[in-house]
Write an enzyme that holds these catalytic residues in place. Structure first.
Site, PDB file in Angstrom:
ATOM      1  N   ARG A  62       0.816  -1.219   0.000  1.00 36.74           N
ATOM      2  CA  ARG A  62       0.000   0.000   0.000  1.00 36.74           C
ATOM      3  C   ARG A  62       0.848   1.266   0.000  1.00 36.74           C
ATOM      4  NH1 ARG A  62      -2.489  -3.656   3.436  1.00 36.74           N
ATOM      5  NH2 ARG A  62      -4.620  -4.220   2.872  1.00 36.74           N
ATOM      6  N   LYS A 169       2.026 -19.144   7.215  1.00 39.93           N
ATOM      7  CA  LYS A 169       1.137 -19.480   8.314  1.00 39.93           C
ATOM      8  C   LYS A 169       0.663 -18.196   8.993  1.00 39.93           C
ATOM      9  CE  LYS A 169       4.205 -20.045  12.311  1.00 39.93           C
ATOM     10  NZ  LYS A 169       3.474 -19.206  13.264  1.00 39.93           N
ATOM     11  N   HIS A 199       8.721 -22.032   7.587  1.00 38.91           N
ATOM     12  CA  HIS A 199      10.157 -21.731   7.465  1.00 38.91           C
ATOM     13  C   HIS A 199      11.026 -22.673   8.290  1.00 38.91           C
ATOM     14  CE1 HIS A 199       9.234 -19.359  11.125  1.00 38.91           C
ATOM     15  NE2 HIS A 199      10.475 -19.645  11.452  1.00 38.91           N
ATOM     16  N   LYS A 203      15.416 -25.255   7.578  1.00 41.01           N
ATOM     17  CA  LYS A 203      16.622 -25.467   8.376  1.00 41.01           C
ATOM     18  C   LYS A 203      17.284 -26.785   7.992  1.00 41.01           C
ATOM     19  CE  LYS A 203      14.883 -22.744  12.241  1.00 41.01           C
ATOM     20  NZ  LYS A 203      15.847 -21.646  12.030  1.00 41.01           N
ATOM     21  N   GLU A 237      12.092 -20.269  23.196  1.00 35.57           N
ATOM     22  CA  GLU A 237      12.486 -18.951  22.718  1.00 35.57           C
ATOM     23  C   GLU A 237      12.740 -18.032  23.907  1.00 35.57           C
ATOM     24  OE1 GLU A 237      10.198 -17.925  18.770  1.00 35.57           O
ATOM     25  OE2 GLU A 237       8.769 -18.656  20.240  1.00 35.57           O
ATOM     26  N   ASP A 256       0.000 -20.883  17.533  1.00 33.55           N
ATOM     27  CA  ASP A 256       1.133 -20.295  16.823  1.00 33.55           C
ATOM     28  C   ASP A 256       2.182 -21.325  16.441  1.00 33.55           C
ATOM     29  OD1 ASP A 256       2.456 -17.933  15.799  1.00 33.55           O
ATOM     30  OD2 ASP A 256       3.871 -18.117  17.456  1.00 33.55           O
ATOM     31  N   HIS A 261       4.728 -25.899  13.048  1.00 35.86           N
ATOM     32  CA  HIS A 261       6.143 -26.211  13.292  1.00 35.86           C
ATOM     33  C   HIS A 261       6.322 -27.565  13.978  1.00 35.86           C
ATOM     34  CE1 HIS A 261       6.944 -22.285  11.952  1.00 35.86           C
ATOM     35  NE2 HIS A 261       6.917 -21.638  13.096  1.00 35.86           N
ATOM     36  N   LYS A 361       7.578 -18.919  25.138  1.00 36.96           N
ATOM     37  CA  LYS A 361       8.263 -17.629  25.040  1.00 36.96           C
ATOM     38  C   LYS A 361       8.981 -17.331  26.358  1.00 36.96           C
ATOM     39  CE  LYS A 361       6.531 -16.093  21.021  1.00 36.96           C
ATOM     40  NZ  LYS A 361       7.376 -15.755  19.856  1.00 36.96           N
TER      41      LYS A 361
END
Length: 513
Positions: A62, A169, A199, A203, A237, A256, A261, A361
């Site tokens: 945009r 995703k 993604h 790996k 993470e 998520d 994954h 997380k």
């Protein structure tokens, strides 16, 4: 005469198949994904001689901008996000292939402009009508963009050219929405045109799981319930939700990470040998595993799953805020930032072998690993020695941050007495094959260009993954958590996750770095 995209001669010959001549169209071309991952990945492919000399990129977003302005902006970005040194000559050749269209994704004129620009590129740069579209957009735009492309005639393919679309995703937020999205896409395009990207599968260690299992005669014979006690999959993470608080609070750790994954890691670890490395041969076996995962009853959800939310804590010596204090997160949020589960695969190979998974997380360290723990050897031989117990052997597939494989086994310690010590044999990709400049997207983009769907999810796989987590989502929605936050940032998650394994006489393999 068309200009060609060439890398310096000193980089050698391409290792692998050079991609077909084509144009990549990126919807969401001004976003972080494009700047940080996609453009650096394309440059790396060009440097490795894996891009066709007839290749171009069209960015759509945009933000008002000319193609020349876009090239200047991307040239500044590559200085920050390149994974290695940038060759000026190659970059100059590459950046001239970038084009930009300013427009809304729901505006018909955008697709008129795109059609005209693609026709011009085909003539000037000898791209034969091969296009693939990368939807780096919000999920609600996936269906409408594909519909608009189809209505503009930009998804039609024949024996002379192909058209494909890469979708990021999340693929829906539950079974019903995933199924609806698949049905919407299939109204306009064929399944073989759809590349659902994850993604994680870019790996090296993830791709190496199949090679490791099926190319080594010493491992495949023991890759089953007779020798393996249990399997752990951890995706930890240290980061919080960063600037994604608004999105993350509507998704949570379960949506998520688990249906995509982690399910991909489970399938590659547990699948039967495919008849070949053809895309559907591999994905058929992955799909069988997803359908063999036993669905949890409401009662089992209560005892086989754990959810958590991080409070404030300390990571790397820095105090970090609680999840509820993150920007965009409601102060009374009940969204989970940690998930642990115990799953079972109902087939002959894996009967009675539990699969434990966790993701969170603000954990102590950033680490993604698959732990294969073998059954203990019989103790009888060591009954009259100083040896008190035998440690089980562990095979660990390290996926990030360092990619490699380690094997833990027992060996006799030097001395007159029979004493055992634990030994780790470690293999790291960087030590044996050298460090590679990679964003994790190179292989996936290249596979799309050559038409290889092996590392991309099929519609039935997406829906099967959601079927595994749906019972959990239902129970958690009906029974809101009572004690959030329940783990400190910089820890290994809530104590209930440790208890999940302790009830079975097991424990997680944790790392302090």
């Amino acid at each position: 005469m068309a200009q060609t995209l060439t890398a310096p001669a000193s980089t050698g010959q391409p290792i692998g198949k050079t991609a077909d001549p084509c144009v990549m169209v990126i919807f969401g071309a001004s976003g972080d994904l494009t700047r940080r991952k996609l453009i650096p990945a394309l440059y790396n492919l060009a440097h490795a001689h894996l891009l066709s000399p007839q290749f171009a990129v069209v960015g759509i977003a945009r933000r008002p901008m000319s193609s020349e302005d876009y090239r200047k902006a991307i040239s500044e970005d590559i200085k920050k996000f390149a994974t290695g040194d940038v060759d000026p000559e190659l970059w100059d050749s590459f950046v001239r292939r970038l084009h930009y269209i300013s427009g809304n994704f729901d505006d018909k004129q955008t697709y008129v402009n795109l059609t005209q620009l693609l026709g011009k590129i085909d003539k000037e740069q000898s791209t034969p009508g091969n296009y693939f579209y990368y939807l780096a957009t919000t999920p609600d735009a996936f269906g409408p963009i594909v519909e608009s492309l189809a209505e503009a005639g930009l998804m039609q393919q024949d024996s002379n050219h192909w058209r494909r679309v890469i979708i990021e995703k999340p693929f829906g937020h539950d079974v019903e929405s995933a199924r609806a999205l698949n049905q919407q896409l299939l109204k306009f395009i064929d399944e073989k045109q759809i590349y659902r990207i994850d993604h994680y599968l870019g790996k090296e260690t993830v791709q190496n799981i199949l090679a490791f299992r099926f190319a080594n005669g010493i491992f495949e014979p023991i890759w089953n319930r007779r020798y393996i006690d249990h399997i752990e999959i951890s995706v930890a993470e240290t980061v919080g939700v960063e600037k994604r608080g608004g999105y993350y609070d509507t998704a949570g750790a379960l949506r998520d990470m688990v249906p995509n994954h982690i399910m991909q890691l489970i399938t590659l670890t547990a699948m039967e040998p495919p008849v070949s490395f053809r895309a559907d041969a591999v994905r058929d076996e992955q799909s069988k595993i997803l359908h063999a995962i036993q669905p949890l009853s409401a009662e089992e959800v209560l005892v086989r799953t754990v959810r958590g939310q991080y409070g404030e804590g300390v990571i790397a010596g820095q105090r970090v805020p609680a999840y509820r204090a993150e920007p965009g997160v409601p102060p009374e949020s009940r969204t989970e930032t940690f998930v642990a589960m115990k799953l079972a695969i109902d087939n002959w190979r894996w009967a009675d072998v539990p699969f434990y998974l966790r993701t969170g997380k603000r954990m102590l360290v950033r680490n993604t690993q698959i732990v294969i723990q073998f059954r203990r050897a019989p103790f009888v031989l060591f009954r009259d020695t100083p040896v008190e117990n035998l440690m089980p052997n562990q095979l660990v597939l390290h996926i990030q941050p360092e990619e490699g494989i380690s094997l833990r086994f027992a060996a006799k310690a030097p001395g007159a007495l029979m004493r055992l010590g634990t030994v780790d044999m470690n293999f790291e990709y960087a030590d044996y094959f050298g460090a590679q400049s990679s964003t994790g997207y190179e292989r996936l983009l290249h596979d799309c260009m050559i038409g290889d769907q092996t590392l991309f999810q099929r519609a039935d796989m997406v829906e099967a993954g959601w079927c595994v987590v749906s019972p959990v989502l239902d129970v958690w929605k009906a029974l809101p958590p009572r004690h959030f936050p329940n783990y400190a940032a910089g820890s290994w998650g809530p104590k209930e996750a440790d208890e999940l394994l302790e009830r079975d006489g097991r424990r997680w393999r944790n790392f302090d770095k």
